[in-house]
Structure formats: C-alpha cells, structure tokens
Design a protein around this motif. Structure first.
Motif, PDB file in Angstrom:
ATOM      1  N   ILE A 194       0.840  -1.201   0.000  1.00  0.00           N
ATOM      2  CA  ILE A 194       0.000   0.000   0.000  1.00  0.00           C
ATOM      3  C   ILE A 194       0.871   1.246   0.000  1.00  0.00           C
ATOM      4  O   ILE A 194       0.582   2.237  -0.679  1.00  0.00           O
ATOM      5  CB  ILE A 194      -0.946   0.001   1.220  1.00  0.00           C
ATOM      6  N   GLY A 195       1.979   1.211   0.743  1.00  0.00           N
ATOM      7  CA  GLY A 195       2.904   2.339   0.770  1.00  0.00           C
ATOM      8  C   GLY A 195       3.494   2.617  -0.611  1.00  0.00           C
ATOM      9  O   GLY A 195       3.633   3.777  -1.023  1.00  0.00           O
ATOM     10  N   ALA A 196       3.835   1.546  -1.341  1.00  0.00           N
ATOM     11  CA  ALA A 196       4.392   1.708  -2.685  1.00  0.00           C
ATOM     12  C   ALA A 196       3.364   2.328  -3.627  1.00  0.00           C
ATOM     13  O   ALA A 196       3.696   3.165  -4.474  1.00  0.00           O
ATOM     14  CB  ALA A 196       4.863   0.359  -3.218  1.00  0.00           C
ATOM     15  N   VAL A 197       2.106   1.924  -3.463  1.00  0.00           N
ATOM     16  CA  VAL A 197       1.044   2.459  -4.321  1.00  0.00           C
ATOM     17  C   VAL A 197       0.802   3.938  -4.029  1.00  0.00           C
ATOM     18  O   VAL A 197       0.699   4.765  -4.947  1.00  0.00           O
ATOM     19  CB  VAL A 197      -0.264   1.661  -4.139  1.00  0.00           C
ATOM     20  N   THR A 248       2.830   6.090  -2.715  1.00  0.00           N
ATOM     21  CA  THR A 248       3.981   6.878  -3.177  1.00  0.00           C
ATOM     22  C   THR A 248       3.898   7.127  -4.682  1.00  0.00           C
ATOM     23  O   THR A 248       4.152   8.240  -5.165  1.00  0.00           O
ATOM     24  CB  THR A 248       5.299   6.152  -2.834  1.00  0.00           C
ATOM     25  N   TRP A 249       3.542   6.088  -5.430  1.00  0.00           N
ATOM     26  CA  TRP A 249       3.401   6.229  -6.882  1.00  0.00           C
ATOM     27  C   TRP A 249       2.305   7.237  -7.213  1.00  0.00           C
ATOM     28  O   TRP A 249       2.473   8.073  -8.120  1.00  0.00           O
ATOM     29  CB  TRP A 249       3.071   4.870  -7.497  1.00  0.00           C
ATOM     30  N   LEU A 250       1.177   7.167  -6.492  1.00  0.00           N
ATOM     31  CA  LEU A 250       0.070   8.087  -6.754  1.00  0.00           C
ATOM     32  C   LEU A 250       0.476   9.531  -6.465  1.00  0.00           C
ATOM     33  O   LEU A 250       0.074  10.456  -7.186  1.00  0.00           O
ATOM     34  CB  LEU A 250      -1.150   7.695  -5.907  1.00  0.00           C
ATOM     35  N   GLN A 251       1.254   9.727  -5.433  1.00  0.00           N
ATOM     36  CA  GLN A 251       1.728  11.077  -5.114  1.00  0.00           C
ATOM     37  C   GLN A 251       2.663  11.606  -6.198  1.00  0.00           C
ATOM     38  O   GLN A 251       2.626  12.786  -6.557  1.00  0.00           O
ATOM     39  CB  GLN A 251       2.443  11.076  -3.762  1.00  0.00           C
ATOM     40  N   ASP A 252       3.500  10.736  -6.747  1.00  0.00           N
ATOM     41  CA  ASP A 252       4.457  11.144  -7.777  1.00  0.00           C
ATOM     42  C   ASP A 252       3.799  11.343  -9.136  1.00  0.00           C
ATOM     43  O   ASP A 252       4.376  11.972 -10.027  1.00  0.00           O
ATOM     44  CB  ASP A 252       5.571  10.102  -7.907  1.00  0.00           C
ATOM     45  N   HIS A 253       2.607  10.754  -9.309  1.00  0.00           N
ATOM     46  CA  HIS A 253       1.912  10.842 -10.599  1.00  0.00           C
ATOM     47  C   HIS A 253       0.524  11.440 -10.415  1.00  0.00           C
ATOM     48  O   HIS A 253      -0.451  10.979 -10.998  1.00  0.00           O
ATOM     49  CB  HIS A 253       1.804   9.456 -11.245  1.00  0.00           C
TER      50      HIS A 253
END
Length: 293
Positions: A219-222, A224-229
């Motif tokens: 969930i943390g990886a997801v 983080t990706w959403l924040q970057d994109h």
C-alpha cells in the motif's frame, strides 16, 4: 462435487431459480446409469433453512454472524459426493472469494449464478411480499442492500464461470451448468488447491506480522506512486520485491479504498498457511482482481 453460489438483489427470485436448478439436477442424477453420478446428493443451503432472519442484515454484527453460520454450513456439506447450492444474496465479493477458497481447498469446482433482475422489479416483488406478509425487506434495508451489492464479474477467478439468468428467462442454463460443474460423464474438471486457497492454520513463525507488514509495504508503494503521478489516470506500479505488476484503474483508488482492500485480504488469509515469500505477489494479484471490475 461443485459449489454453486446464487447471487442477486434482494427479493429477486434467487430461491425460485435455485429450486429450478435442484429439480434439473435431481432429474439428471435419478436417470443416470453412471454410479458416480447416482451417488450425488443435492444440498440446498439458504438463510431460511439455517434459521437466519432477514433482519440480521440491518446491523453489521448480526450480518457477520449470519455469514459465519452460512459459511460453516457450506464447509460441512462440500465433499466429493455433494452438489451444494448456496442460495443467498452473496453480494459481497470478499465473501464469494472466501467460499471459492473453501471449494478449491477440497478440490471441487465452483461457479456463480447471477440472478439478473432489475432493481425496479425487485422493488415491486419486495413490496408485494411485505404486503402479503410472506417476506420482503423494509424499504430502508432494501435500498441499503441494493446499494452495497457487488455484482459478480466473470473476469475474476472466484466469480468464474459466471452464469447470468435474466428475469425474462424461463429458467437457468441448467445443462450448461451441469456440464461445467459435473460433466457429461460425471467427471468434472480436477481442481487442485494451491497455497492461496488451502485453509490450514498459520504455521510459519511471525506469519501474521509478515502478513500485516508486507501488505502495508505494498500500500505504501502504491500511495507513493500516486503522489508522484498526481492527476494521471491509470498506470503500472512496480512493487519492490514482487514479480507481479500492479495495474491501476483510470480512476485512481483512494487511501481508504486501498486500506479496505488490505483489511479484506488480511481477513481472508489470516488462517491460511501461505508462504511468507508469496504474500507480496498474492496481495498484488488480489488488488489487480479488485481493480479490474
């Protein structure tokens, strides 16, 4: 032998369709000359036979207890010589996944029959039952159950194969269901359990800790990706230490939605004897199935 899940809106005629299916199956069994087919027994499990009142769905606690009772009854009856017809709304996809796991754990096939009756028709039938005193749900509860209904999706493993029965059809596709579940020669396909569905007590040391930590890392990886994109629709998330790629939907999932899916996965796998090394890949696979709807 197979587990057949009936699913549909409240007051949509699920029991009526179940009885049509039972009649067809019993006729096939009684007229068969195959000893493997002759020994089959059809078990019809529904709320009424288990003493479950329809009002249990008005509260989360009583509904949870009712689902546990329903699931336990299915566990008792599913075996090589039984055809189990689970006649209930089965409206929560996580619960359908749980029952799919139960069937696969005993190496028997399963399918879902979606009684596809429009909401307006279900409302009409529900009101008639209430007025006649033969059943039905109070208006607020009816609307709540319809709102929460998660329609089966034949693209997911636990809802496949999926047979839809429209309201205007005379009956379910009984022959097709028989062929898929039992087979023309009484030899249904062999279902082999895997680590994701064999229900055994957790045995690896720190299993629950790893289950919690690993799913949290995903969930943390997801997030983080959403924040970057931010502002981008869809996309592929490369999850560290996973062989699976997470495919996000066009509408990005919210954090509460991700946490809800995480809790569902943990609840479904808390008692499994999963290899800790596979938890990450299985969770990513579970998320992909959820997002594909």
């Amino acid at each position: 032998m197979p587990l057949i899940l009936i699913s549909g809106y409240p007051s949509g005629g699920k029991t009526y369709r179940s009885k049509q299916l039972i009649s067809y199956f019993e006729s096939r069994i009684n007229t068969s000359s195959d000893p493997k087919v002759k020994r089959l027994k059809v078990h019809h499990i529904d709320d009424q036979s288990l003493g479950i009142d329809r009002n249990v769905y008005a509260a989360a606690r009583t509904e949870k207890d009712a689902r546990a009772t329903f699931s336990s009854a299915i566990k008792r009856h599913v075996n090589r010589d039984a055809i189990v017809i689970a006649d209930s709304m089965n409206y929560i996809k996580g619960f359908r996944y749980q029952l799919y796991c139960e069937a696969k754990a005993v190496q028997t096939p399963s399918c879902v029959i979606h009684v596809g009756v429009p909401k307006d028709k279900c409302q009409e039938l529900n009101d008639q039952a209430l007025q006649a005193g033969t059943g039905g749900y109070e208006a607020e509860l009816f609307e709540n159950l319809v709102f929460r209904y998660e329609e089966p999706n034949g693209m997911t493993r636990w809802d496949s194969p999926l047979f839809t029965v429209p309201f205007d059809d005379a009956g379910p596709p009984c022959e097709a269901i028989w062929e898929a579940m039992v087979g023309s020669d009484g030899k249904a396909k062999i279902v082999r359990p895997n680590a994701a569905t064999v229900l055994k007590p957790a045995s690896e040391q720190n299993y629950l800790y790893e289950l919690d930590k690993t799913t949290s890392d995903v969930i943390g990886a997801v997030t983080t990706w959403l924040q970057d994109h931010a502002g981008e629709g869809g996309g592929q998330v490369i999850v560290p230490n996973s062989q699976e790629v997470l495919i996000l939907p066009i509408t990005s999932p919210s954090l509460p939605q991700l946490q809800r899916l995480r809790r569902q996965f943990i609840g479904l796998n808390r008692q499994h004897s999963l290899s800790k090394a596979r938890i990450r890949d299985l969770f990513v696979d579970y998320l992909n199935d959820a997002f594909s709807k």
